[in-house]
Design a protein around this motif. Structure first.
Motif, PDB file in Angstrom:
ATOM      1  N   ASP A 173       0.836  -1.206   0.000  1.00 53.07           N
ATOM      2  CA  ASP A 173       0.000   0.000   0.000  1.00 53.07           C
ATOM      3  C   ASP A 173       0.871   1.257   0.000  1.00 53.07           C
ATOM      4  O   ASP A 173       0.572   2.239  -0.689  1.00 53.07           O
ATOM      5  CB  ASP A 173      -0.935   0.012   1.213  1.00 53.07           C
ATOM      6  CG  ASP A 173      -2.025  -1.045   1.116  1.00 53.07           C
ATOM      7  OD1 ASP A 173      -2.206  -1.602   0.012  1.00 53.07           O
ATOM      8  OD2 ASP A 173      -2.687  -1.310   2.154  1.00 53.07           O
ATOM      9  N   ASN A 174       1.944   1.243   0.770  1.00 51.48           N
ATOM     10  CA  ASN A 174       2.861   2.376   0.852  1.00 51.48           C
ATOM     11  C   ASN A 174       3.494   2.637  -0.522  1.00 51.48           C
ATOM     12  O   ASN A 174       3.601   3.793  -0.951  1.00 51.48           O
ATOM     13  CB  ASN A 174       3.916   2.115   1.908  1.00 51.48           C
ATOM     14  CG  ASN A 174       4.760   3.326   2.206  1.00 51.48           C
ATOM     15  OD1 ASN A 174       4.363   4.443   1.918  1.00 51.48           O
ATOM     16  ND2 ASN A 174       5.919   3.103   2.787  1.00 51.48           N
ATOM     17  N   MET A 175       3.909   1.600  -1.204  1.00 57.39           N
ATOM     18  CA  MET A 175       4.510   1.759  -2.529  1.00 57.39           C
ATOM     19  C   MET A 175       3.479   2.320  -3.520  1.00 57.39           C
ATOM     20  O   MET A 175       3.811   3.176  -4.351  1.00 57.39           O
ATOM     21  CB  MET A 175       5.053   0.420  -3.037  1.00 57.39           C
ATOM     22  CG  MET A 175       6.233  -0.096  -2.236  1.00 57.39           C
ATOM     23  SD  MET A 175       7.607   1.034  -2.228  1.00 57.39           S
ATOM     24  CE  MET A 175       8.358   0.609  -3.750  1.00 57.39           C
ATOM     25  N   GLN A 176       2.242   1.853  -3.455  1.00 58.39           N
ATOM     26  CA  GLN A 176       1.210   2.359  -4.345  1.00 58.39           C
ATOM     27  C   GLN A 176       0.925   3.836  -4.063  1.00 58.39           C
ATOM     28  O   GLN A 176       0.793   4.653  -4.983  1.00 58.39           O
ATOM     29  CB  GLN A 176      -0.074   1.547  -4.191  1.00 58.39           C
ATOM     30  CG  GLN A 176       0.005   0.166  -4.806  1.00 58.39           C
ATOM     31  CD  GLN A 176      -1.281  -0.624  -4.573  1.00 58.39           C
ATOM     32  OE1 GLN A 176      -2.187  -0.171  -3.880  1.00 58.39           O
ATOM     33  NE2 GLN A 176      -1.329  -1.805  -5.172  1.00 58.39           N
ATOM     34  N   LEU A 177       0.861   4.172  -2.755  1.00 60.16           N
ATOM     35  CA  LEU A 177       0.611   5.575  -2.400  1.00 60.16           C
ATOM     36  C   LEU A 177       1.776   6.468  -2.838  1.00 60.16           C
ATOM     37  O   LEU A 177       1.570   7.597  -3.289  1.00 60.16           O
ATOM     38  CB  LEU A 177       0.373   5.718  -0.890  1.00 60.16           C
ATOM     39  CG  LEU A 177      -0.975   5.204  -0.381  1.00 60.16           C
ATOM     40  CD1 LEU A 177      -1.007   5.261   1.131  1.00 60.16           C
ATOM     41  CD2 LEU A 177      -2.112   6.017  -0.969  1.00 60.16           C
ATOM     42  N   ARG A 178       3.004   5.996  -2.703  1.00 60.97           N
ATOM     43  CA  ARG A 178       4.167   6.760  -3.120  1.00 60.97           C
ATOM     44  C   ARG A 178       4.126   6.980  -4.643  1.00 60.97           C
ATOM     45  O   ARG A 178       4.424   8.076  -5.137  1.00 60.97           O
ATOM     46  CB  ARG A 178       5.427   6.011  -2.708  1.00 60.97           C
ATOM     47  CG  ARG A 178       6.681   6.810  -2.956  1.00 60.97           C
ATOM     48  CD  ARG A 178       7.855   6.108  -2.387  1.00 60.97           C
ATOM     49  NE  ARG A 178       7.958   6.533  -0.995  1.00 60.97           N
ATOM     50  CZ  ARG A 178       8.894   6.163  -0.179  1.00 60.97           C
ATOM     51  NH1 ARG A 178       9.800   5.313  -0.598  1.00 60.97           N
ATOM     52  NH2 ARG A 178       8.956   6.602   1.030  1.00 60.97           N
ATOM     53  N   GLY A 179       3.773   5.920  -5.357  1.00 64.02           N
ATOM     54  CA  GLY A 179       3.652   6.054  -6.817  1.00 64.02           C
ATOM     55  C   GLY A 179       2.553   7.029  -7.203  1.00 64.02           C
ATOM     56  O   GLY A 179       2.716   7.851  -8.115  1.00 64.02           O
TER      57      GLY A 179
END
Length: 180
Positions: A147-153
């Motif tokens: 989720d963190n990677m998706q939000l960062r993207g």
């Protein structure tokens, strides 16, 4: 344990004067004297019959003992029988006591083993629950990282489109993952 054995030895030692008392009582009491004579005559007949059979003699009429000899023989037989019965009862009592002690020891060991098995079972169940919780926590951590990677993207997309800035991933280092 040694006190019990000393007690047994004391009983056996006290049996000998009682046996001597039986001998003296046989000479003075008329009913006991008659009983001793009967015991001695039966014992004498049995002994002579067995001797004749074992030695191969013809079975003849067995003469009874005279009264004085019968009283002495009967009193000796009864006193020896008393000493023997005391010794046998001491042996039986010791055997019973040792069996009870061994049974109690076995019961104690069985109870201790059962307790250890129950404790082992509960600890095994607790370990399995801990493993499951650990696996659940690892799965949650992976989901949060994704989720963190998706939000960062998504944040990078928004910033690059709206402001024309560099992508977030180009100027910052990726966070390091901590393995548990």
């Amino acid at each position: 344990m040694s006190a019990i054995k000393i007690g047994y030895l004391l009983v056996r030692t006290l049996a000998k004067p009682v046996a001597n008392s039986i001998k003296t009582q046989a000479k003075s009491h008329p009913n006991f004297k008659a009983f001793c004579i009967g015991v001695a005559q039966r014992s004498h007949r049995l002994e002579m019959t067995l001797k004749m059979k074992f030695l191969g003699y013809k079975t003849e009429k067995i003469r009874p003992l005279n009264d004085a000899r019968a009283i002495e023989s009967g009193a000796n037989f009864l006193s020896e029988a008393f000493v023997f019965s005391v010794a046998a009862s001491v042996i039986l009592a010791e055997n019973w006591r040792s069996r009870v002690t061994a049974k109690n020891r076995r019961n104690y060991v069985d109870d201790a083993l059962e307790s250890l098995e129950e404790k082992n079972q509960s600890l095994t169940e607790l370990l399995e629950e801990t493993r499951q919780m650990n696996q659940t926590n690892e799965d949650r951590l992976k989901q949060i990282e994704n989720d963190n990677m998706q939000l960062r993207g998504l944040l990078d997309e928004v910033l690059s489109v709206s402001m024309g800035l560099k992508r977030h991933t180009e100027y910052q280092q990726q966070p390091t993952m901590i393995q548990l």
